[in-house]
Design an enzyme around this catalytic site. Structure first.
Site, PDB file in Angstrom:
ATOM      1  N   GLY A  10       0.902 -18.669 -38.542  1.00 46.97           N
ATOM      2  CA  GLY A  10       0.529 -20.050 -38.235  1.00 46.97           C
ATOM      3  C   GLY A  10      -0.659 -20.109 -37.303  1.00 46.97           C
ATOM      4  CB  ALA A  11      -2.956 -17.537 -36.332  1.00 42.84           C
ATOM      5  N   GLY A  14      -3.694 -25.263 -34.114  1.00 44.24           N
ATOM      6  CA  GLY A  14      -2.758 -25.517 -33.025  1.00 44.24           C
ATOM      7  C   GLY A  14      -2.508 -24.358 -32.087  1.00 44.24           C
ATOM      8  CB  ILE A  15       0.644 -23.264 -30.422  1.00 46.69           C
ATOM      9  CG1 ILE A  15       1.018 -24.632 -29.877  1.00 46.69           C
ATOM     10  CG2 ILE A  15       1.048 -22.189 -29.410  1.00 46.69           C
ATOM     11  CD1 ILE A  15       2.519 -24.842 -29.796  1.00 46.69           C
ATOM     12  N   GLY A  16      -0.955 -21.574 -32.557  1.00 48.99           N
ATOM     13  CA  GLY A  16      -1.202 -20.260 -33.132  1.00 48.99           C
ATOM     14  C   GLY A  16      -2.660 -19.851 -33.029  1.00 48.99           C
ATOM     15  CB  SER A 139      11.253 -26.210 -29.782  1.00 49.89           C
ATOM     16  OG  SER A 139      11.225 -27.486 -29.171  1.00 49.89           O
ATOM     17  CE1 TYR A 164      10.236 -27.633 -35.302  1.00 49.85           C
ATOM     18  CE2 TYR A 164      11.101 -28.931 -33.474  1.00 49.85           C
ATOM     19  CZ  TYR A 164      10.233 -27.961 -33.964  1.00 49.85           C
ATOM     20  OH  TYR A 164       9.377 -27.322 -33.108  1.00 49.85           O
TER      21      TYR A 164
END
Length: 281
Positions: A10-11, A14-16, A139, A164
């Site tokens: 997931g890079a 966002g965060i990734g 999370s 989620y």
């Protein structure tokens, strides 16, 4: 981190992406994983230009597909004799129930099974490193929920936000079970809460649910840099060498939910996960 091989899922956003940038700035060899090849290759070029680090690679994979996870792991194993850091970061919130190509509920498959399968398939390469680290991004919303083992994929009654939250509890439960199994191997496994981050998380949902997520992020979310800080801390901090089976937030160890410490639930999730992965080959 110079020349250490780090995989970040997931890079491409966002965060990734921010995590991959931080690793590249530390001169690690970074493999970014994302679904969109055009976007992924562009991000790899951007990170190289921003850091001067030419050891940034892109791998394309739709992690909701078990076959694509298998193919990704085969490519990574074929290219790297060892892997120093695996950051399972990819995840999402899906307000409406949908199924993957494997016929699995999307939140369950993408947020949990992909972590478990990719980690399992890369364990030999992680064990081959001097002191590898597995970092699972969960999370704080795992707090206050439990799993319904009679219906892990919510076929009877689906609630996207609950799906989620449960998937994030699975991340914590699974990490603790994994850490027990890796004890003494030289490979550590930890899990974290990155914070509520100003990213594109949840923007895939239509209507009020997607709009509400965008508004909440605008009003209350932290920056991408702050969101990636805990992942980078757990992946790189020298004082965490040998630390395993822990939960982190704001770059420090904190307590996860009481439910996440239920060892029977950890072991049952492990068994259910193994059975599903075996069933789907």
């Amino acid at each position: 981190m110079e020349n250490r091989i780090c995989i970040v899922t997931g890079a491409t956003d966002g965060i990734g992406r921010q995590t991959a940038l931080g690793l590249a700035q530390r001169q690690a060899r970074v493999v970014i994983v994302g679904r969109d090849a055009g976007k992924g290759e562009a991000v790899a070029r951007e990170l190289t230009a921003a850091t001067g680090n030419t050891r940034i690679e892109y791998e394309s994979a739709d992690l909701s597909s078990l076959a694509e996870v298998h193919a990704l792991a085969a490519r990574l194993s074929g290219r790297h004799a060892h892997i120093d850091v695996l950051i399972n970061n990819a995840g999402g919130y899906f307000a409406d129930r949908r199924e993957t190509v494997d016929g699995l509920e999307y939140s369950f498959a993408f947020n949990h099974l992909s972590y478990a399968l990719l980690t399992t398939l890369l364990l030999d390469r992680l064990r081959a490193a001097e002191a590898a680290r597995i970092v699972n991004v969960a999370s704080r919303v795992h707090r206050g929920v439990t799993l319904d083992f009679a219906d892990l994929q919510m076929t009877a009654r689906y609630d996207g936000w609950l799906a989620y939250r449960r998937s994030k509890l699975m991340n914590v439960l699974y990490t603790y079970a994994l850490a027990r199994r890796l004890a003494g191997s030289g490979v550590t496994a930890n899990v974290l809460h990155p914070g509520f981050v100003r990213s594109r998380f949840g923007h895939n949902n239509a209507g009020l649910r997607g709009l509400g997520m965008k508004l909440a992020q605008r009003l209350a979310a932290i920056s991408l840099e702050a969101g990636a800080a805990t992942s980078l801390h757990v992946a790189t901090e020298p004082s965490l060498a040998g630390v395993t089976g822990r939960y982190f937030a704001k770059s420090r160890e904190v307590a996860s939910s009481p439910q996440s410490h239920d060892e029977a639930a950890q072991e049952r999730l492990w068994q259910e996960t193994e059975a599903l992965l075996t069933q789907h080959g």
